[in-house]
Design an enzyme around this catalytic site. Structure first.
Site, mmCIF file in Angstrom:
data_model
loop_
_atom_site.group_PDB
_atom_site.id
_atom_site.type_symbol
_atom_site.label_atom_id
_atom_site.label_comp_id
_atom_site.label_asym_id
_atom_site.label_seq_id
_atom_site.Cartn_x
_atom_site.Cartn_y
_atom_site.Cartn_z
ATOM 1 N N LYS A 87 0.843 -1.182 0.000
ATOM 2 C CA LYS A 87 0.000 0.000 0.000
ATOM 3 C C LYS A 87 0.890 1.248 0.000
ATOM 4 C CE LYS A 87 0.399 2.089 3.376
ATOM 5 N NZ LYS A 87 1.435 2.723 4.244
ATOM 6 N N ASP A 165 0.638 8.436 4.519
ATOM 7 C CA ASP A 165 1.268 7.103 4.399
ATOM 8 C C ASP A 165 0.752 6.178 5.513
ATOM 9 O OD1 ASP A 165 3.496 5.263 3.210
ATOM 10 O OD2 ASP A 165 3.810 5.281 5.371
HETATM 11 P P1 NAP Z 1 11.950 2.084 2.278
HETATM 12 O O1 NAP Z 1 12.632 1.165 3.230
HETATM 13 O O2 NAP Z 1 12.383 3.513 2.256
HETATM 14 O O3 NAP Z 1 12.042 1.615 0.769
HETATM 15 C C1 NAP Z 1 11.971 0.301 0.310
HETATM 16 C C2 NAP Z 1 13.039 0.035 -0.725
HETATM 17 O O4 NAP Z 1 12.632 0.517 -1.982
HETATM 18 C C3 NAP Z 1 14.339 0.733 -0.449
HETATM 19 O O5 NAP Z 1 15.115 0.008 0.452
HETATM 20 C C4 NAP Z 1 14.976 0.833 -1.822
HETATM 21 O O6 NAP Z 1 15.793 -0.285 -2.038
HETATM 22 C C5 NAP Z 1 13.812 0.845 -2.749
HETATM 23 N N1 NAP Z 1 13.650 2.205 -3.287
HETATM 24 C C6 NAP Z 1 13.473 3.353 -2.609
HETATM 25 N N2 NAP Z 1 13.363 4.395 -3.470
HETATM 26 C C7 NAP Z 1 13.456 3.893 -4.681
HETATM 27 C C8 NAP Z 1 13.431 4.451 -5.971
HETATM 28 N N3 NAP Z 1 13.230 5.748 -6.162
HETATM 29 N N4 NAP Z 1 13.582 3.651 -7.017
HETATM 30 C C9 NAP Z 1 13.779 2.322 -6.826
HETATM 31 N N5 NAP Z 1 13.819 1.730 -5.626
HETATM 32 C C10 NAP Z 1 13.654 2.512 -4.561
HETATM 33 O O7 NAP Z 1 10.387 2.064 2.491
HETATM 34 P P2 NAP Z 1 9.455 1.061 3.325
HETATM 35 O O8 NAP Z 1 9.229 1.607 4.660
HETATM 36 O O9 NAP Z 1 9.927 -0.338 3.177
HETATM 37 O O10 NAP Z 1 8.093 1.296 2.510
HETATM 38 C C11 NAP Z 1 7.876 0.756 1.215
HETATM 39 C C12 NAP Z 1 6.363 0.675 1.004
HETATM 40 O O11 NAP Z 1 5.821 -0.154 2.036
HETATM 41 C C13 NAP Z 1 5.662 2.031 1.108
HETATM 42 O O12 NAP Z 1 4.658 2.118 0.139
HETATM 43 C C14 NAP Z 1 5.066 2.023 2.505
HETATM 44 O O13 NAP Z 1 3.875 2.775 2.589
HETATM 45 C C15 NAP Z 1 4.781 0.548 2.701
HETATM 46 N N6 NAP Z 1 4.741 0.147 4.122
HETATM 47 C C16 NAP Z 1 5.732 0.535 4.987
HETATM 48 C C17 NAP Z 1 5.639 0.211 6.349
HETATM 49 C C18 NAP Z 1 6.688 0.615 7.347
HETATM 50 O O14 NAP Z 1 6.496 0.404 8.549
HETATM 51 N N7 NAP Z 1 7.839 1.155 6.946
HETATM 52 C C19 NAP Z 1 4.543 -0.524 6.790
HETATM 53 C C20 NAP Z 1 3.592 -0.960 5.885
HETATM 54 C C21 NAP Z 1 3.705 -0.613 4.554
HETATM 55 P P3 NAP Z 1 17.157 -0.152 -2.860
HETATM 56 O O15 NAP Z 1 17.754 1.191 -2.583
HETATM 57 O O16 NAP Z 1 17.992 -1.285 -2.334
HETATM 58 O O17 NAP Z 1 16.769 -0.312 -4.290
#
Ligand code: NAP
Length: 305
Positions: A87, A165
C-alpha cells in the site's frame, strides 16, 4: 510457488521476508534491490536481469515506495508475472487504473494489498457493525514519524503522501468496516514549510445515514502512539485500537484470532493466483486524493529528521 521481492527496505525485511518464509504457499526465489538483499536468496539490482534469469518465478511482490512503483509494475505485467503491491497501490489513481487494465488484458493476477485490513479486529468489527445504525466515527492516527520512518525522505517528496502514508491504513480499515461508503466533505492539511507533503491532516466525511465521520492524522506525536477508530451506533459502541489489532465492544475486550497481517496477505495472494483473479480496491487512495483536492492548506514549522 516461486515469488520475487522488489525493494528490500524496511517493510520487506520486517514483514514480507518472514511472512514468505513461514508460508506453505511461497518460496522466495529472488530479490531485486539496489542495496538490499536476503541471505541465501539470489539477488539482482536490475529487474530485467532477474526476469531473464528466472522465467520460473510467476509472482512478484513490490515493496517499493509509491512513486517508482508504476515503472516496475508495468514491466512485470508485460512479462506476464502476477503482481502484489504494497500500500498505497500507486502514486496516483490513474496509475492504478492503468495497472488494473493492463493486468486484465495480460491475464495476470493483481493484488492491491491493504495490510491493515488484515488486522485481527477488522473483520469482527465489520461483522458487528453490519446492520447497525452508525451515529459517529472518530479516527485518531497519531504517531512519531522519526520513530517509524527514520530518514525516509521520500515520504515528504511529491507522491510520498506524508502523514497519509500511515493515515491511508486507517482509511483502508474505515472503508472495510462501514457498510455504506462515505465521501470526503472537508479537510485541513498541515505542510511543514520545507516539505512537499503534509505532516498532519484533519478530515471530515459525509455519511449517507447522516453519521458524523472524522479523522485526525498527526506525525508529530511523541510518547504514546495512537492508532484508533471509535464507532458509536444506536445500539452500542465499538473501539478498534492498535491499528485494528484490538477490538472492544461496549467497553468489553474481544480477543480476535489472527495469524498476522502479512501472512494473511500472502495467503490471499496464493488464492488469487490459483483462482486467476485480481483484487484492486482503490477506495482508501481515492479519499487521500480527495483530501489533496479539497483540503485547506496551512504552513507549519519546518520539519527535519
Ligand atoms: P523504504 O525502506 O524507504 O524503501 C523500500 C526500498 O525501496 C528501499 O530500500 C529501496 O531499495 C527501494 N527504493 C526506494 N526508493 C526507490 C526508488 N526511487 N527507485 C527504486 N527503488 C527505490 O520504504 P518502506 O518503509 O519499506 O516502505 C515501502 C512501502 O511499504 C511504502 O509504500 C510504505 O507505505 C509501505 N509500508 C511501509 C511500512 C513501514 O512500517 N515502513 C509498513 C507498511 C507498509 P534499494 O535502494 O535497495 O533499491
Amino acid at each position: 510457488m516461486k515469488i520475487a521481492l522488489v525493494g528490500i527496505g524496511k517493510i520487506a525485511q520486517d514483514q514480507h521476508v518472514p511472512a514468505i518464509a513461514a508460508s506453505p504457499d511461497w518460496e522466495l526465489a529472488a530479490t531485486v534491490s539496489r542495496a538490499g538483499s536476503v541471505e541465501g536468496v539470489p539477488a539482482y539490482t536490475s529487474l530485467a536481469d532477474m526476469l531473464a534469469a528466472h522465467p520460473d518465478i510467476g509472482t512478484v511482490s513490490l515493496c517499493l515506495p509509491p512513486v517508482p512503483r508504476f515503472f516496475y509494475a508495468r514491466e512485470l505485467i508485460a512479462a506476464g508475472r502476477h503482481l502484489m503491491l504494497e500500500k498505497p497501490p500507486g502514486a496516483t489513481l490513474s496509475e492504478c487504473h492503468a495497472l488494473e487494465a493492463m493486468a486484465a488484458e495480460a491475464g495476470v493476477s493483481l493484488f492491491a494489498t491493504w495490510h491493515s485490513r488484515e488486522a485481527a479486529g477488522v473483520a469482527p468489527a465489520r461483522d458487528w457493525l453490519s446492520g447497525r445504525e452508525i451515529r459517529r466515527v472518530t479516527v485518531t492516527w497519531k504517531e512519531d514519524v522519526r520513530r517509524w520512518h527514520p530518514g525516509q525522505e521520500w515520504v515528504f517528496e511529491p507522491g510520498g503522501l506524508g502523514v497519509f502514508d500511515p493515515g491511508i491504513n486507517a482509511l483502508s480499515i474505515l472503508t472495510e468496516i462501514l457498510a455504506q461508503p462515505v465521501h470526503l466533505s472537508g479537510a485541513e492539511l498541515l505542510f511543514p514549510q520545507n516539505r512537499q507533503t503534509p505532516i498532519a491532516a484533519d478530515l471530515r466525511f459525509a455519511h449517507p445515514g447522516g453519521a458524523e465521520v472524522s479523522a485526525a492524522f498527526d506525525w508529530r506525536q511523541t510518547g504514546p502512539q495512537t492508532w484508533e477508530i471509535a464507532v458509536e451506533t444506536a445500539s452500542g459502541a465499538l473501539r478498534l485500537t492498535e491499528g485494528g489489532g484490538k477490538l472492544s465492544v461496549n467497553g468489553e475486550d474481544i480477543a480476535p484470532e489472527g495469524e498476522g497481517e502479512y501472512p494473511r496477505l500472502y495467503a490471499r495472494m496464493a488464492e488469487l493466483v490459483r483462482a486467476g483473479a485480481s483484487n484492486v480496491d482503490l477506495a482508501p487512495l481515492r479519499h487521500v486524493a480527495d483530501a489533496f483536492l479539497l483540503g485547506r492548506r496551512e504552513t507549519v514549522a519546518p520539519f527535519d529528521f
